[in-house]
Design an enzyme around this catalytic site. Structure first.
Site, PDB file in Angstrom:
ATOM      1  N   LYS A 109       0.726  -1.170   0.064  1.00  0.00           N
ATOM      2  CA  LYS A 109      -0.004  -0.122   0.008  1.00  0.00           C
ATOM      3  C   LYS A 109       0.947   1.281  -0.036  1.00  0.00           C
ATOM      4  O   LYS A 109       0.696   2.208  -0.706  1.00  0.00           O
ATOM      5  CB  LYS A 109      -0.980  -0.054   1.069  1.00  0.00           C
ATOM      6  N   GLU A 136      -4.854  -6.613  14.587  1.00  0.00           N
ATOM      7  CA  GLU A 136      -4.460  -5.285  14.197  1.00  0.00           C
ATOM      8  C   GLU A 136      -5.615  -4.177  14.203  1.00  0.00           C
ATOM      9  O   GLU A 136      -5.307  -3.235  14.361  1.00  0.00           O
ATOM     10  CB  GLU A 136      -3.786  -5.442  12.802  1.00  0.00           C
TER      11      GLU A 136
HETATM   12  O1  F6P Z   1       3.039  -3.047   9.749  1.00  0.00           O
HETATM   13  C1  F6P Z   1       1.647  -3.192   9.707  1.00  0.00           C
HETATM   14  C2  F6P Z   1       1.353  -2.705   8.311  1.00  0.00           C
HETATM   15  O2  F6P Z   1       1.161  -1.530   8.106  1.00  0.00           O
HETATM   16  C3  F6P Z   1       0.027  -3.607   7.902  1.00  0.00           C
HETATM   17  O3  F6P Z   1      -1.214  -2.812   8.204  1.00  0.00           O
HETATM   18  C4  F6P Z   1       0.085  -3.450   6.254  1.00  0.00           C
HETATM   19  O4  F6P Z   1      -0.881  -4.690   6.102  1.00  0.00           O
HETATM   20  C5  F6P Z   1       1.459  -4.196   6.222  1.00  0.00           C
HETATM   21  O5  F6P Z   1       2.143  -3.581   7.290  1.00  0.00           O
HETATM   22  C6  F6P Z   1       2.038  -3.927   4.872  1.00  0.00           C
HETATM   23  O6  F6P Z   1       2.081  -2.389   4.307  1.00  0.00           O
HETATM   24  P1  F6P Z   1       2.377  -2.328   3.007  1.00  0.00           P
HETATM   25  O7  F6P Z   1       1.095  -2.749   2.333  1.00  0.00           O
HETATM   26  O8  F6P Z   1       2.168  -0.723   3.092  1.00  0.00           O
HETATM   27  O9  F6P Z   1       3.426  -2.835   2.587  1.00  0.00           O
END
Ligand code: F6P
Length: 500
Positions: free
Chosen positions: A184, A329
């Protein structure tokens, strides 16, 4: 509101077997059939009085209003100043949000068509790199539905331990591998390092244009471009879709590619059916809401610290890990939306495993141990294999027998051979494990998590608790100037000497 909580927390209930005797309609009252799934809450201590107390609590907490604000894209994720719009990905939400999600889905679909038409050359393997919500959903869905149906080999790599990546690509042909980078934020250290190493693996194997075989799934397209991904191969999703709720967005791409677009659409439709049920069914006939009542009763009135989920189906073996992130979470918080202390237990610790294996490992404690751990059994009527029907019969019989035994118990002269009984369980019985039913099941868990959060007055859509550890890791890696305790310093010295 405190009165409403006192009524729930102070409710006197009777043993489960007495509850069945006292109310001939109990089974029917506490069973909900929705979207190809039976939810049986009758082996929990919910009774008419407790149910009414919970409905009053839900009213005091304005669950109905919160649900409408959620579906109409109001900024319910207040700590981050945004809406939570994952349901728009499955067509349930504010019209603008649904239209935007549909536009992004069309883009995903077009890319899948291009891959199928070999615009990227031959593709046999999908190497999906992501972590947390950017991995658990696609991994679970492909594992559950792709056993016979997957059109590509899919490997999901999340751990930064190099052994995970090494093992994943062992049987992959680099020339026929599509590298999917899912993040994300496009900043997660583990994902970025794994992605770079996967690109290096392709380069070393002589793949002419490794970056040309990269697809990025992200809410931060500009960072993906900076990383070197071509804009045409970036599948964006909205910032308002939280990581652990992102399976329905472009994060579901490997599932859509491996299972086919129509299967992915069925997954979305199944989830939408559960959304409609959550939105429209009265609270005391609403599966996610009833499940949240059960969760809150055992956590807050009976002090249960955990909740055990056992998948009596190999296809659902990743369900417990998927739920751990979704539930812990989301609701592992100590303060309310307004910043005040919650003052009561929030998320239970979700754990579990696969039946029947777990029966021979952890069920001793569930039957005779000193902890109260409400159990959830998840099974499917149709088997997922072609072996003799006896396998599936034994699987289901064992599942049902465990719930019955936990509830009934058994007295014996020898205390060591006595079972106290009256131990609660919920049974979730799917007609079959197909895309629509699986979508409905996952959406049920999402909405149950939301309902729990509303009852507690907390925000399930942020996750600030994970940040400090990330900052400390960065500082330890030399990108910050935090100081560390003697134990941590000694561990660093032991592992790295002065080479860190
Ligand atoms: O560290 C927790 C978190 O932020 C989760 O909420 C999320 O799903 C995961 O890390 C991965 O984040 P990203 O999709 O930004 O790599």
């Amino acid at each position: 509101m405190n009165d409403a909580w006192s009524a729930v927390e102070g409710a006197e209930t009777r043993p489960l077997l007495d509850l069945f005797q006292a109310d001939p309609d109990r089974l029917q009252r506490l069973t909900v059939d929705e979207a190809g799934i039976r939810f049986d809450f009758s082996k929990t201590h919910l009774d008419q009085r407790l149910l009414s107390a919970f409905v009053a609590l839900a009213d005091a907490q304005d669950l109905a209003g919160a649900r409408e604000r959620f579906f109409s894209a109001r900024q319910i994720n207040v700590t981050e100043g945004r809406a939570a719009e994952h349901t728009a990905e499955r067509g349930q939400g504010a019209p603008d949000s649904v239209a935007r999600a549909q536009g992004l889905h069309a883009r995903t679909r077009a890319l899948i068509d291009a891959i199928e038409a070999e615009a990227f050359g031959p593709v046999r393997h999908i190497l999906h790199i992501g972590i947390g919500g950017s991995a658990l959903g696609p991994d679970f869905v492909v594992d559950a539905l792709g056993r016979d149906a997957a059109r590509y080999d899919v490997a999901v790599v999340s751990n930064v331990d190099g052994a995970a990546l090494e093992e994943a690509v062992e049987d992959f042909d680099p020339e026929a591998t599509l590298l999917v980078i899912a993040s994300k934020t496009f900043t997660t250290i583990e994902t970025m390092l794994n992605a770079r190493s996967a690109l290096a693996w392709m380069e070393e194997a002589g793949v002419a244009d490794p970056y040309g075989r990269v697809i990025a799934l992200t809410a931060s397209p500009e960072r993906a471009i900076e990383f070197g991904v071509d804009e045409t191969r970036i599948l964006p999703f909205s910032e308002t879709v939280g990581g652990r709720y992102s399976l329905w967005s472009s994060i579901g791409f490997p599932a859509a590619l491996a299972l086919g677009w129509s299967a992915f659409e069925e997954l979305l439709e199944g989830a939408a059916a559960m959304d409609r049920h959550f939105r429209l069914a009265p609270l005391d006939r609403n599966a996610p809401v009833l499940a949240a009542f059960v969760d809150r009763y055992y956590a807050n009135a009976r002090g249960a610290q955990t909740r055990a989920v056992f998948a009596y189906d190999e296809r659902l073996r990743l369900l417990p890990s998927y739920l751990q992130q979704l539930e812990m979470e989301s609701n592992g918080k100590s303060v309310r939306i307004d910043g005040s202390p919650v003052g009561r237990a929030t998320s239970q610790i979700t754990w579990g495993g696969v039946g029947t294996d777990a029966q021979h490992a952890v069920f001793q404690l569930l039957h005779q141990g000193t902890h109260l751990a409400p159990v959830e059994f998840v099974a499917a009527i149709e088997p997922g294999h072609a072996l003799a029907p006896e396998h599936h019969r034994q699987l289901l019989i064992n599942c049902f027998a465990q719930g019955a035994a936990l509830m009934a118990g058994k007295a014996a002269d020898d205390p060591a051979r006595s079972y106290p009984g009256d131990r609660p369980s919920t049974t979730i019985l799917l007609d079959r494990v197909d895309p629509a039913t699986l979508g409905a099941l996952i959406a049920f868990y999402e909405q149950r998590t939301f309902a729990n959060a509303v009852l507690l007055g907390i925000n399930p859509f942020d996750q600030f608790g994970v940040e400090l550890g990330k900052q400390m890791a960065k500082a330890l890696g030399g990108e910050g100037d935090l100081s560390f305790d003697p134990s941590t310093q000694a561990l660093i010295a032991r592992a790295f000497g002065d080479q860190i």
